[in-house]
Design an enzyme around this catalytic site. Structure first.
Site, mmCIF file in Angstrom:
data_model
loop_
_atom_site.group_PDB
_atom_site.id
_atom_site.type_symbol
_atom_site.label_atom_id
_atom_site.label_comp_id
_atom_site.label_asym_id
_atom_site.label_seq_id
_atom_site.Cartn_x
_atom_site.Cartn_y
_atom_site.Cartn_z
ATOM 1 C CB ALA A 23 3.717 0.928 -6.482
ATOM 2 C CB ILE A 74 10.102 3.713 0.271
ATOM 3 C CG1 ILE A 74 11.611 3.908 0.293
ATOM 4 C CG2 ILE A 74 9.469 4.598 -0.787
ATOM 5 C CD1 ILE A 74 12.358 2.987 -0.579
ATOM 6 N N GLY A 89 0.818 -1.225 0.000
ATOM 7 C CA GLY A 89 0.000 0.000 0.000
ATOM 8 C C GLY A 89 0.841 1.260 0.000
ATOM 9 N N GLY A 113 10.520 7.144 -10.848
ATOM 10 C CA GLY A 113 9.842 6.023 -10.179
ATOM 11 C C GLY A 113 8.333 6.036 -10.400
ATOM 12 C CE LYS A 156 10.714 17.589 -11.706
ATOM 13 N NZ LYS A 156 10.966 16.156 -11.542
HETATM 14 C C1 FAD Z 1 15.786 7.581 -2.358
HETATM 15 C C2 FAD Z 1 14.623 7.506 -3.295
HETATM 16 C C3 FAD Z 1 14.103 8.668 -3.840
HETATM 17 C C4 FAD Z 1 13.043 8.595 -4.736
HETATM 18 N N1 FAD Z 1 12.578 9.742 -5.332
HETATM 19 C C5 FAD Z 1 11.641 9.655 -6.271
HETATM 20 C C6 FAD Z 1 11.132 10.824 -6.913
HETATM 21 O O1 FAD Z 1 11.520 11.947 -6.601
HETATM 22 N N2 FAD Z 1 10.197 10.658 -7.863
HETATM 23 C C7 FAD Z 1 9.719 9.442 -8.212
HETATM 24 O O2 FAD Z 1 8.884 9.363 -9.117
HETATM 25 N N3 FAD Z 1 10.129 8.328 -7.585
HETATM 26 C C8 FAD Z 1 11.060 8.409 -6.633
HETATM 27 N N4 FAD Z 1 11.451 7.288 -5.992
HETATM 28 C C9 FAD Z 1 10.736 6.034 -6.250
HETATM 29 C C10 FAD Z 1 9.444 6.057 -5.429
HETATM 30 O O3 FAD Z 1 9.753 6.267 -4.070
HETATM 31 C C11 FAD Z 1 8.672 4.776 -5.577
HETATM 32 O O4 FAD Z 1 8.533 4.506 -6.938
HETATM 33 C C12 FAD Z 1 7.309 4.888 -4.963
HETATM 34 O O5 FAD Z 1 7.356 5.419 -3.658
HETATM 35 C C13 FAD Z 1 6.628 3.552 -4.937
HETATM 36 O O6 FAD Z 1 7.082 2.742 -3.886
HETATM 37 P P1 FAD Z 1 6.385 1.339 -3.696
HETATM 38 O O7 FAD Z 1 4.956 1.558 -3.463
HETATM 39 O O8 FAD Z 1 6.813 0.467 -4.818
HETATM 40 O O9 FAD Z 1 7.090 0.771 -2.383
HETATM 41 P P2 FAD Z 1 6.910 1.128 -0.836
HETATM 42 O O10 FAD Z 1 6.592 2.553 -0.572
HETATM 43 O O11 FAD Z 1 8.145 0.568 -0.183
HETATM 44 O O12 FAD Z 1 5.647 0.292 -0.378
HETATM 45 C C14 FAD Z 1 5.726 -1.094 -0.101
HETATM 46 C C15 FAD Z 1 4.407 -1.538 0.492
HETATM 47 O O13 FAD Z 1 4.450 -2.947 0.615
HETATM 48 C C16 FAD Z 1 3.938 -3.309 1.883
HETATM 49 N N5 FAD Z 1 4.477 -4.609 2.260
HETATM 50 C C17 FAD Z 1 5.774 -5.008 2.298
HETATM 51 N N6 FAD Z 1 5.839 -6.276 2.747
HETATM 52 C C18 FAD Z 1 4.564 -6.690 2.984
HETATM 53 C C19 FAD Z 1 3.976 -7.889 3.461
HETATM 54 N N7 FAD Z 1 4.715 -8.954 3.803
HETATM 55 N N8 FAD Z 1 2.628 -7.943 3.570
HETATM 56 C C20 FAD Z 1 1.842 -6.898 3.235
HETATM 57 N N9 FAD Z 1 2.357 -5.736 2.779
HETATM 58 C C21 FAD Z 1 3.697 -5.635 2.657
HETATM 59 C C22 FAD Z 1 4.378 -2.177 2.806
HETATM 60 O O14 FAD Z 1 3.585 -2.131 3.982
HETATM 61 C C23 FAD Z 1 4.121 -0.983 1.880
HETATM 62 O O15 FAD Z 1 2.775 -0.613 1.975
HETATM 63 C C24 FAD Z 1 12.486 7.337 -5.061
HETATM 64 C C25 FAD Z 1 12.975 6.176 -4.477
HETATM 65 C C26 FAD Z 1 14.056 6.252 -3.606
HETATM 66 C C27 FAD Z 1 14.591 4.984 -3.011
#
Ligand code: FAD
Length: 511
Positions: free
Chosen positions: A13, A42, A10, A357, A75
């Site tokens: 993404a 994150i 959640g 991202g 932006k």
């Molecule tokens: C340093 C950094 C800077 C960034 N800056 C940018 C930017 O400026 N612009 C941009 O477009 N993108 C940026 N990104 C990328 C962006 O942060 C991600 O693309 C975006 O936040 C999506 O993250 P996510 O949802 O994939 O993962 P996360 O935010 O990590 O979410 C993971 C989810 O999975 C859940 N989860 C994990 N394990 C389990 C489990 N076992 N059971 C149930 N749930 C689970 C967690 O609870 C969480 O809800 C950056 C990334 C980094 C690392």
């Protein structure tokens, strides 16, 4: 027929995917999202591409409503600070180059040879708005460019013709929560629980996931949005992850959320400032700045990176808590395997230098809908999807490698090593060509990756990598180009004089 989709995760993404699927399919498909209360999001990812406008418009969301609720800002581009010579900056804006007599203003800038003003100031309007910290909208809400007001409707990245002139900054947690509300109101079943196990059937498809408190959850299609963990795609399905660290070595980041000292000033751009072993982002939100140092731990330790970041932006603010992040840079060999599609950090991530991202997420969701499976799981659709996702990631990888290869800095071991690092052969050829002529749509990376040739040229020229002028221009009427540049400067001056400041406009929609 696919009747049920289960999303695990959640973060940005997971909730972008859930809300988009509901906007696209309404109640014709059941969507369940499971997110863990134990594993936090994150907490970064706060700058976007201008094409994200299609996503919010597809959902039918009004910027004046959602942007203030997500502490958002505008932006107009990225300001690269100190990448060539300390103290110097240039912009990579969301603005295509104007054309004169069949050649871009960048070609004419090389030909006319008046380099008293840098390329970006002479050839783009947006740079003047950035320097003057202007809003892209008037106080009555109208946009500074004509013909682009109003919603883009239910359109996708493929439909982009004219370039929308700005993107957004927003608070990562607030945007996920806002989209969660949107999705749940439209019928997404939200389960707060941890997935502990993933069961496969005899075909190797995921049949169900086992949660700590809600038992087994079955579905037809599973979407892995678990971030760098890749719980479904990598851990359960054992998909290989290809690292890009040989060409993009930054593997860590440290982030700080910093209250702004002067709250009535707001930059309408992201800043990427070169540091001793990487670079630092500054993302202005309505109430605070997001800052972070992206670096390679071969050259600096996490403690030293945190110190350098604090000294640069928040000296004396030891109360601000640092978020240290280990980054997984690269992509899966395939992001769609069997009945599982990875979206977000579980699929691919290149470092955040060009804020790609969230663009990857938007692109993946749209492509999933365009390649949507049925009960036959046609492998040709899966292959086509994977090729498209892989090409987009690989294209951006090459564009980012160009940033380091073209940067002039060589003052620390990190920047010296950047010059010696290998690069993909195809990029080497392109950089050779770029030393002799400007790149065009044919000679930048083949395959959609979100960037156009003007972006590649804006980086090279901004970093003082200039090819010779095109000899053909000697035989054309240069006065037409001089007039076009003068006209552009006049329009920029008028806009700076009439547009409100970025802060004033955002304050007006924040009530
Ligand atoms: C340093 C950094 C800077 C960034 N800056 C940018 C930017 O400026 N612009 C941009 O477009 N993108 C940026 N990104 C990328 C962006 O942060 C991600 O693309 C975006 O936040 C999506 O993250 P996510 O949802 O994939 O993962 P996360 O935010 O990590 O979410 C993971 C989810 O999975 C859940 N989860 C994990 N394990 C389990 C489990 N076992 N059971 C149930 N749930 C689970 C967690 O609870 C969480 O809800 C950056 C990334 C980094 C690392």
């Amino acid at each position: 027929m696919i009747r049920s989709i289960v999303i695990v995760g959640g973060g940005t993404a997971g909730w972008m995917t859930a809300s988009y699927l509901k906007a696209a399919f309404a109640d014709r498909i059941d969507v369940t999202l499971v997110e863990s209360a134990q594993v936090s999001r994150i907490g970064v990812g706060e700058a976007t591409f201008s094409t994200v406008r299609h996503f919010f418009d597809f959902l039918g969301l009004d910027e004046a409503d959602w942007l203030p609720k997500c502490a958002g800002g505008y932006k107009l581009g990225i300001r690269f600070q100190d990448w060539s010579i300390p103290g110097q900056h240039f912009y990579h804006p969301f603005e295509r180059l104007r054309s004169v007599e069949g050649f871009s203003l960048a070609d004419w800038w090389l030909e006319l040879g008046d380099h008293s003003q840098p390329f970006d100031r002479q050839c783009f309007i947006t740079t003047a708005l950035c320097d003057a910290k202007r809003s892209p909208r008037m106080l009555d809400g109208s946009l500074f460019t004509t013909g682009m007001d109003g919603s883009l409707g239910r359109s996708t990245l493929d439909d982009q013709r004219a370039q929308f002139p700005y993107a957004y900054h927003f608070d990562a947690d607030k945007v996920a929560s806002y989209l969660a509300d949107y999705a749940v109101r439209r019928g997404v079943r939200r389960i707060i629980d941890s997935v502990e196990n993933v069961r496969l059937d005899e075909r190797g498809h995921i049949s169900n996931i086992q949660t700590a408190e809600h038992g087994d959850i079955a579905g037809d299609l599973f979407i892995d949005c678990t971030g760098f963990r890749g719980l479904l795609i990598n851990k359960a399905l054992d998909t290989t992850f290809m690292s890009f660290e040989d060409v993009l070595p930054n593997n860590r980041a440290v982030a700080l959320r910093v209250p702004r000292a002067d709250v009535t000033e707001m930059e309408p751009y992201t800043t990427a400032t070169a540091m001793s072993a990487g670079w630092m982002w500054t993302i202005p939100l309505f109430q605070r700045n997001g800052n972070g140092y992206v670096y390679s731990d071969q050259f600096i330790s996490p403690e030293e990176a945190e110190q350098e970041l604090r000294a640069a932006i928040a000296p004396g603010r030891d109360d601000l808590q640092a978020n240290h992040i280990r980054m997984r840079i690269g992509r899966n060999t395939e992001s769609w395997v069997k009945n599982c599609v990875a979206i977000g950090l579980s699929s691919a991530f290149v470092e955040p230098l060009e804020s790609t991202g969230i663009f990857f997420i938007q692109h993946a969701i749209e492509q999933l809908v365009k390649h949507f499976p049925d009960e036959h799981w046609n492998p040709a659709l899966t292959r086509a999807y994977n090729n498209r996702i892989n090409r987009a990631v690989d294209g951006i990888k090459e564009f980012l490698v160009l940033h380091y290869k073209s940067a002039r800095r060589e003052d620390t071991p990190y920047w010296k090593a950047a010059k010696l690092r290998p690069m993909p052969d195809s990029l080497a050829e392109r950089l050779d060509l770029a030393a002799n002529r400007l790149l065009d749509e044919e000679t930048i990376y083949q395959g959609y990756h979100g960037f156009e040739s003007y972006s590649w040229n804006a980086m090279n020229l901004g970093l003082n990598r200039r090819p010779p002028a095109n000899p053909a221009l000697k035989h054309l009427d240069a006065n037409i180009a001089r007039e076009a540049m003068a006209q552009l400067q006049k329009e920029a001056d008028e806009l700076v004089a009439t547009l409100p400041s970025c802060y004033d406009y955002l304050a007006s929609i924040n009530g």
